[in-house]
Structures are given as structure tokens and as C-alpha cells.
Write a protein that holds these residues in place. Structure first.
Motif, short mmCIF file in Angstrom:
data_model
loop_
_atom_site.label_atom_id
_atom_site.label_comp_id
_atom_site.label_asym_id
_atom_site.label_seq_id
_atom_site.Cartn_x
_atom_site.Cartn_y
_atom_site.Cartn_z
N VAL A 531 -2.04 -3.42 -1.57
CA VAL A 531 -1.86 -2.26 -0.68
C VAL A 531 -0.44 -2.23 -0.15
CG1 VAL A 531 -2.57 -1.20 1.49
CG2 VAL A 531 -4.28 -2.13 -0.06
N LYS A 532 0.01 -3.42 0.29
CA LYS A 532 1.37 -3.54 0.84
C LYS A 532 2.41 -3.02 -0.17
CE LYS A 532 2.48 -7.80 1.68
NZ LYS A 532 3.45 -8.68 1.29
N ASP A 533 2.19 -3.32 -1.42
CA ASP A 533 3.14 -2.90 -2.47
C ASP A 533 2.84 -1.50 -3.00
OD1 ASP A 533 4.23 -5.40 -2.17
OD2 ASP A 533 3.31 -6.25 -3.98
N ASN A 534 1.81 -0.88 -2.45
CA ASN A 534 1.41 0.48 -2.86
C ASN A 534 0.94 0.55 -4.31
OD1 ASN A 534 0.84 3.14 -2.52
ND2 ASN A 534 2.96 3.86 -2.57
N TRP A 535 0.02 -0.33 -4.65
CA TRP A 535 -0.70 -0.33 -5.93
C TRP A 535 0.22 -0.19 -7.14
CZ3 TRP A 535 -5.57 -1.48 -4.62
CH2 TRP A 535 -6.07 -1.02 -3.40
N PRO A 536 1.10 -1.15 -7.37
CA PRO A 536 1.98 -1.04 -8.55
C PRO A 536 1.19 -1.13 -9.86
CG PRO A 536 2.73 -2.75 -7.05
CD PRO A 536 1.35 -2.37 -6.61
N GLU A 537 1.81 -0.57 -10.87
CA GLU A 537 1.21 -0.58 -12.21
C GLU A 537 1.19 -2.00 -12.77
OE1 GLU A 537 3.79 1.41 -14.87
OE2 GLU A 537 2.30 1.65 -16.46
N TYR A 538 2.29 -2.73 -12.56
CA TYR A 538 2.36 -4.10 -13.07
C TYR A 538 3.39 -4.89 -12.29
CZ TYR A 538 6.58 -2.45 -15.50
OH TYR A 538 7.82 -1.93 -15.79
N TYR A 539 3.31 -6.21 -12.44
CA TYR A 539 4.27 -7.13 -11.79
C TYR A 539 5.01 -7.90 -12.87
CZ TYR A 539 2.08 -6.33 -7.20
OH TYR A 539 1.63 -5.76 -6.04
N ASP A 540 6.20 -8.37 -12.52
CA ASP A 540 7.04 -9.10 -13.48
C ASP A 540 7.21 -10.57 -13.07
OD1 ASP A 540 7.35 -6.80 -14.88
OD2 ASP A 540 9.48 -6.52 -14.43
N GLY A 541 7.72 -11.33 -14.01
CA GLY A 541 8.02 -12.73 -13.73
C GLY A 541 6.93 -13.64 -14.24
N LYS A 542 7.33 -14.91 -14.43
CA LYS A 542 6.37 -15.87 -14.98
C LYS A 542 5.11 -15.95 -14.13
CE LYS A 542 8.60 -19.22 -17.85
NZ LYS A 542 9.26 -20.47 -18.03
N LEU A 543 5.29 -15.85 -12.81
CA LEU A 543 4.13 -15.96 -11.92
C LEU A 543 3.63 -14.60 -11.45
CD1 LEU A 543 5.40 -18.95 -9.78
CD2 LEU A 543 3.59 -18.99 -11.51
N ARG A 552 5.23 2.04 -11.97
CA ARG A 552 4.89 3.15 -11.10
C ARG A 552 4.14 2.62 -9.88
NH1 ARG A 552 7.60 4.86 -14.60
NH2 ARG A 552 7.82 7.00 -15.26
N LYS A 553 4.28 3.32 -8.77
CA LYS A 553 3.47 3.00 -7.59
C LYS A 553 2.24 3.90 -7.63
CE LYS A 553 6.37 0.05 -5.67
NZ LYS A 553 7.12 0.36 -4.46
N CYS A 554 1.29 3.58 -6.80
CA CYS A 554 0.06 4.39 -6.73
C CYS A 554 -0.52 4.61 -8.12
CB CYS A 554 0.36 5.74 -6.09
SG CYS A 554 -0.54 5.91 -4.57
N GLN A 555 -0.54 3.56 -8.89
CA GLN A 555 -1.06 3.62 -10.26
C GLN A 555 -2.59 3.58 -10.16
OE1 GLN A 555 0.90 3.69 -13.12
NE2 GLN A 555 -0.81 3.61 -14.56
N THR A 556 -3.22 4.63 -10.67
CA THR A 556 -4.65 4.80 -10.42
C THR A 556 -5.49 3.64 -10.95
OG1 THR A 556 -4.33 7.15 -10.38
CG2 THR A 556 -6.59 6.39 -10.67
N TRP A 557 -5.18 3.16 -12.15
CA TRP A 557 -6.09 2.12 -12.64
C TRP A 557 -5.88 0.78 -11.94
CZ3 TRP A 557 -5.47 1.19 -18.68
CH2 TRP A 557 -4.20 0.73 -18.97
#
Ligand code: GLC
Length: 598
Positions: A531-543, A552-557
Motif C-alpha cells: 500500500v505504501k508503495d501504491n501497488w507497484p507492478e513489480y520490484y527489482d533487485g536480488k531481494l 506501473r503504480k496501482c497495478q490492478t493484478w
């Protein structure tokens, strides 16, 4: 994804469609459902809107209450003039939706029976677990609803206006699946039914890429509502791959469609939708595409790169696990939904034969655990004839270094791809979870997959669930395999990125294997940030520590995936919608090795 595409492509698209569609055809497409459940005509109330006994095979999961939920059918939506629909996405105020509530109060248990019967669109999960993230999630999901002529027909991919829309302003078939589950779980099946019927209509379009005709059964990757301000008229416009980057048709869409039809049937007990001649035909067309005979020597389905969730060049051409697992699941769902008429029976036979061979092939050749890995490591090559052990002539030197550390003592998984002299050892989350849900995996294999997730927690879950694949392609490999794709750099997006949507699959798989604590733990991690990040589509980085470079933010799925996981963990009886037990009539299958027996 489709970054280079122009936002105007759909208006161009519309022109190109109208050149080969007769006016009548175009009218048919745009006016099809008119709506069968909406106007209360005799036909609709008799054939479509009656609550029938579910014929769908009962699933017997331990500790799982699995009753179909009776629903009120034929809720009419308000009549609205088209002028109210100035854009394709008309977010509805919550109060409007509350009026359309259909969840029967008696299914909510004691806590809920105290509530007034009107205004019952409060999500059940909110009542059972009054977590603020849930209410935020539901509000965001409702904002993503897309309306066509006054009816909700899907959810927009992302409601992020800060970035170029590209095609994130469309309803994607694969993206809608978790949204559909959320609505079904919340006792709101109408939108799912509308979606199924609208996409079915799109399937019957004549589809052409340049001068080439696509197979009749192909389902679109996505669609959007086009509002013609001059005529004040709405039409649907679909993309079957002809606008997508790489121009690849979505092989997964048809499978998701069939799996959703079963989920709808299972959840509502309404068999009339699947029994409609149009739905039966839609299923047969999809099946025809993937069951047709050709030059294949394997029962798996041969595909181009980028034909599924990973819709860019990522070395997932050939026989990717995601497609094989969805194929298996869709075949099993179709065999429950097809009618026993002459045409239906013929397909049932073809399905049974294919399932038998596919199950054998996958369980034997795609499966990797410590013992199997050791066998491959010691493989002889250049073996000829049917006595060969190393059937695909895999050269042991092609084993990547990372696999030796990644493979735990206990555990295993279905590898990414098996084709001549090429084993893709990467872990893909969707295919493995779907293999558990469809019972493509044996019970032992399902347990082993969950063991692997637990043993490789840092790698696969890390700081944000879940890695779409593991590990990332780097350097030379990245250059050769992705074609230097700047969006798929190492540990980003499809190339080892972390996708919150996948959490619903983990939840379902962990409940099915009797280990819900795995998903609970992952969900708690996701809750700290989503929620804090506003529902991102994906995250990056090894972890998975960083919000994705171009996410994208507010990514529905991402929203729906979270809601479904939460609701499923709160009420595991929902599992029956998306899971199938091992086929009891299965003939015993010979195994090459028993290495997955723990
Ligand atoms: C990206 C994803 C694809 C998804 C689409 C819409 O292209 O790779 O799987 O359907 O975005 O969200």
C-alpha cells in the motif's frame, strides 16, 4: 512491455478492423450481449439465469469446505446513457456498487448476520479481518473497473496516469484472472460472467496480422472500450498480438479463459453459462488449436517467445513450463465443462489421450531434484535409439554453475523448458504453482516444490514476494537471450523481478499442500510495503527491495493478487475454484526414476 507502442494505436486499429469487417459484423461485435441477463427477457431468465446444480467434479481437499455459493442472478444494472461514458474507464463510486451487491447474507456467518441486509457489498474478508490494507485494496480494485454500455466487463491493467499508458489502459485476459477470483470470492459473479461473454465474442473476430489469418480460437491478449464521441457509441477493440511488441499471439489467454469458466461454475453453481452452445463452441475452438496434430514428437505445446505472462523475448520459446502447466489445467477444466454431446465426446477423448501423455512427459522430463540433477551431471551423450537414457542429448557441460548451489537436499521443481539438447534450469513461479494446483505434479512433487520455496526463501521471496523466475540472465547471456532488452536487465521486470501478483498462486499452492504458513509469511512481508508503495507492478533487485525501474503504480493484478491471497488464507474453501485433485481414474504411469520420493 509494449513501451514503443503508440497510444494512438487503437484508433488506427479500429480503422484497420473496419476495413475487413462488414458493417453487420461490426455491429454484431459491439452489440452482442445486449445483455442477456440485463433485460429480463424470457430467454435469459430461462436459460442463463437459473441456478442449476453444479455438475463440476467435487474437489475433496482436506479441511476445505467447498460449497458452491448460491447467487442472485440477473441483477439489472442501471440503464445509463452512453454520454455518461466519456472514457473507457469509469470509476464507480463505492456507493453505486454497493447497490449491486449480491452476496447472500447467510454465507457470512454469525458475525455478519447482525449487519443490515442492504448495502451488503462489504467484502467478506473485510468483515472477517478488518485490516486497513484490505479496504484500501478493495477500493483500488473497484476503481479499476472498466464499463461497457453500463456493465462492468473487466479491470484495467493499471490506473497509473503518471506514465505513458502504452497498453496498460486495457483489460488483459491474464490480468483479469485474479480480479475475477476476488469478485467471485466476494459473491459478485456478474462482472466475471460479463467478461467471459465479451471475450468469447471477441474470439469470434476474424483476426489478421499483416496478410496472415490467425487461428479461429485465439483469445485476445487484451481489449479496451472505444468511445466514439460523434456517434456517442461504445465498441470493443481487441489486441490478439498484432499490436503487441514482438507480434506474438497470447497462448495463455485461451487457457485462462477456460480455467476462469470453471472457476465461475464452481463458485456459483451456475452451470448454464458453461453449457451455452456459444461457450461450448468457444472451448472447442481453443482446444482445437492446441490439440491439432502436426509434426510434434512431444505432447507439450510448442510456442514462440513471449506468448504468456512473460511477453517479451526472454528465452521462453519452445516448451515453457508456464504454458505447459496452464495447458494441463485448461484441459482438465475443459473435460469437466464439456457436454457429453457428439462433438463434446470427441474432444473428451482427445483431451484424455493428451493429458495422459502430457502428465507422463512433464513428471519425468521436466522434473529436477538432487538425484535427477546428479544423473544429468553424469549423462553420457550421443546415445542413439530407444535405449537412450539421455533422450534429449543434453550435454552436461551446459549445466549452469548456479544450479548446484540452488538445488536443496530436499525439494525439487519443474524446470523452465525441455527441448532437444536444451534444458532451461531456471525456476518459474507461475508454472510450478499451477502444476501444484492442477495436480500435474504428484503429491510428492508438490511437497518438494514447497520444500524448495522454503529452503530458498531469500532467493525466491526475499523482501517482496515473488520472483517471476530465478536467477536473472546477466551479461553475455542477457545480451544473447533477451537481445539486449533494456527493460529486462538483470533482476528487473521479467528477468528475475519480483511480482506481487504471484502471491495468490503461492497462497493457493500452499493451502493445497497443507502448508498455509508459507503464504502467510510471504503475505506479511508484502503487507509491509504494497500500500505504501501504491501497488507497484513489480520490484527489482536480488531481494526485491526496489520498486521496479519502469513499474506501473496501482497495478490492478498486484492489488487483486493480494486480495485473493488474503481471502483464500482467511477462508480456504475458496481453493476449490482454482485447484483440482489428482484424477482418480488415472492409469498408473511408469516413472523413469523415483528420485522425487522424499
Ligand atoms: C506486462 C506483463 C504482462 C501483463 C501486462 C499488463 O506486459 O508482462 O504479463 O499482462 O503487462 O499488466
Amino acid at each position: 512491455m509494449h513501451d514503443t507502442q503508440h497510444t494512438h494505436s487503437f484508433s488506427l486499429q479500429l480503422l484497420s478492423y473496419s476495413t475487413f469487417l462488414s458493417p453487420l459484423r461490426f455491429w454484431e461485435i459491439s452489440s452482442f450481449p445486449m445483455d442477456w441477463c440485463q433485460n429480463g427477457s424470457d430467454r435469459s431468465s430461462d436459460t442463463l439465469c437459473s441456478v442449476a446444480e453444479a455438475e463440476v467434479e467435487e474437489v475433496d481437499f482436506s479441511k476445505v469446505l467447498d460449497k458452491p455459493r448460491p447467487i442472485e442472478r440477473c441483477k439489472s444494472y442501471e440503464e445509463r446513457s452512453f454520454s455518461e461514458f466519456s472514457t473507457i474507464c469509469s470509476p464507480h463510486p463505492l456507493s453505486k456498487i454497493v447497490e449491486n451487491s449480491s452476496y447472500p447474507v447467510e454465507h457470512l456467518g454469525n458475525a455478519v448476520s447482525l449487519l443490515p441486509k442492504s448495502g451488503m457489498n462489504i467484502p467478506r474478508s473485510l468483515i472477517l479481518d478488518p485490516h486497513p490494507i484490505l479496504s484500501e485494496g478493495w477500493e483500488a480494485l473497484r476503481r479499476s473497473l472498466v464499463y461497457f454500455r453500463g456493465q462492468p466487463v473487466g479491470t484495467i491493467a493499471a490506473l497509473d496516469n503518471s506514465d505513458e499508458k502504452v497498453n496498460y489502459d486495457q483489460v488483459f485476459v491474464r490480468d483479469f484472472f485474479p480480479s475475477a477470483l476476488a469478485f467471485l470470492m466476494n459473491g459478485e459473479p456478474d462482472i466475471v460472467k460479463n467478461f467471459i461473454l465479451k471475450t468469447l465474442r471477441l474470439q469470434s473476430w476474424e483476426k489478421m496480422i499483416d496478410r496472415f489469418h490467425l487461428g479461429e480460437g485465439v483469445m485476445p491478449a487484451s481489449f479496451k472500450v472505444f468511445h466514439d464521441p460523434v456517434r456517442n457509441y461504445e465498441t470493443l477493440i481487441a489486441d490478439f498480438g498484432e499490436s503487441a511488441i514482438g507480434r506474438v499471439a497470447p497462448v495463455d489467454s485461451g487457457f485462462w479463459w477456460i480455467i476462469l469458466l470453471r472457476a465461475y461454475t464452481k463458485s456459483t453453481g451456475d452451470t448454464s453459462l458453461a453449457e451455452m452452445p456459444e461457450c461450448q463452441k468457444g472451448m472447442r475452438l481453443i482446444l482445437n488449436l492446441c490439440l491439432s496434430e502436426g509434426f510434434d514428437t512431444f505432447p507439450t505445446l510448442l510456442c514462440a517467445d513471449g506468448c504468456c505472462m512473460i511477453d517479451r523475448r526472454m528465452g521462453v520459446y519452445g516448451y515453457p513450463i508456464e504454458i505447459q502447466a496452464l495447458f494441463f489445467m485448461a484441459l482438465r477444466c475443459a473435460s469437466q465443462l464439456l457436454k457429453q454431446d457428439t462433438e463434446g465426446k470427441e474432444f473428451m477423448e482427445r483431451i484424455a489421450k493428451r493429458l495422459h501423455a502430457l502428465r507422463y512427459h512433464m513428471r519425468n522430463y521436466f522434473w529436477l531434484d538432487l538425484k535427477q540433477l546428479n544423473d544429468v551431471y553424469r549423462f553420457k551423450t550421443e546415445e542413439y535409439s530407444h535405449t537412450a537414457v539421455n533422450k534429449f542429448n543434453v550435454i552436461p557441460d551446459s549445466l549452469p554453475d548456479w544450479i548446484f548451489d540452488f538445488m536443496p537436499l530436499h525439494g525439487g521443481y519443474f524446470i523452465g523448458n525441455v527441448s532437444p539438447a536444451r534444458l532451461d534450469f531456471r525456476w518459474f513461479c507461475l508454472g510450478n504453482c499451477m502444476a501444484i494446483l492442477s495436480s500435474l505434479a504428484t503429491n510428492e512433487q508438490s511437497i518438494a516444490i514447497m520444500d524448495l520455496i522454503e529452503s530458498r526463501w531469500q532467493e525466491l521471496i526475499g523482501e517482496m514476494p515473488l520472483k517471476v523466475c530465478y536467477p536473472a540472465l546477466e551479461n553475455h547471456e542477457w545480451r544473447i537471450i533477451t537481445g539486449c532488452d533494456p527493460k529486462n536487465t538483470r533482476w528487473s521486470y521479467h528477468n528475475g523481478g519480483s511480482w506481487p501478483v504471484l502471491i495468490w498462486l503461492l497462497a493457493a499452492a500452499s493451502i493445497k499442500t497443507g502448508r498455509p504458513h508459507i503464504a502467510k509469511r510471504a503475505l506479511e512481508i508484502a503487507e509491509t510495503r504494497l500500500v505504501k508503495d501504491n501497488w507497484p507492478e513489480y520490484y527489482d533487485g536480488k531481494l526485491g527491495r526496489y520498486i521496479g525501474k519502469q513499474a506501473r503504480k496501482c497495478q490492478t493484478w498486484s492489488i487483486a493478487g493480494y486480495l485473493v491471497a488474503r481471502m483464500m488464507l482467511d477462508d480456504p474453501s475458496h481453493l476449490g475454484m482454482v485447484a483440482l485433485e489428482e484424477d482418480k481414474h488415472l492409469r498408473p504411469v511408469l516413472r523413469r526414476s523415483n528420485s522425487w520420493t522424499l
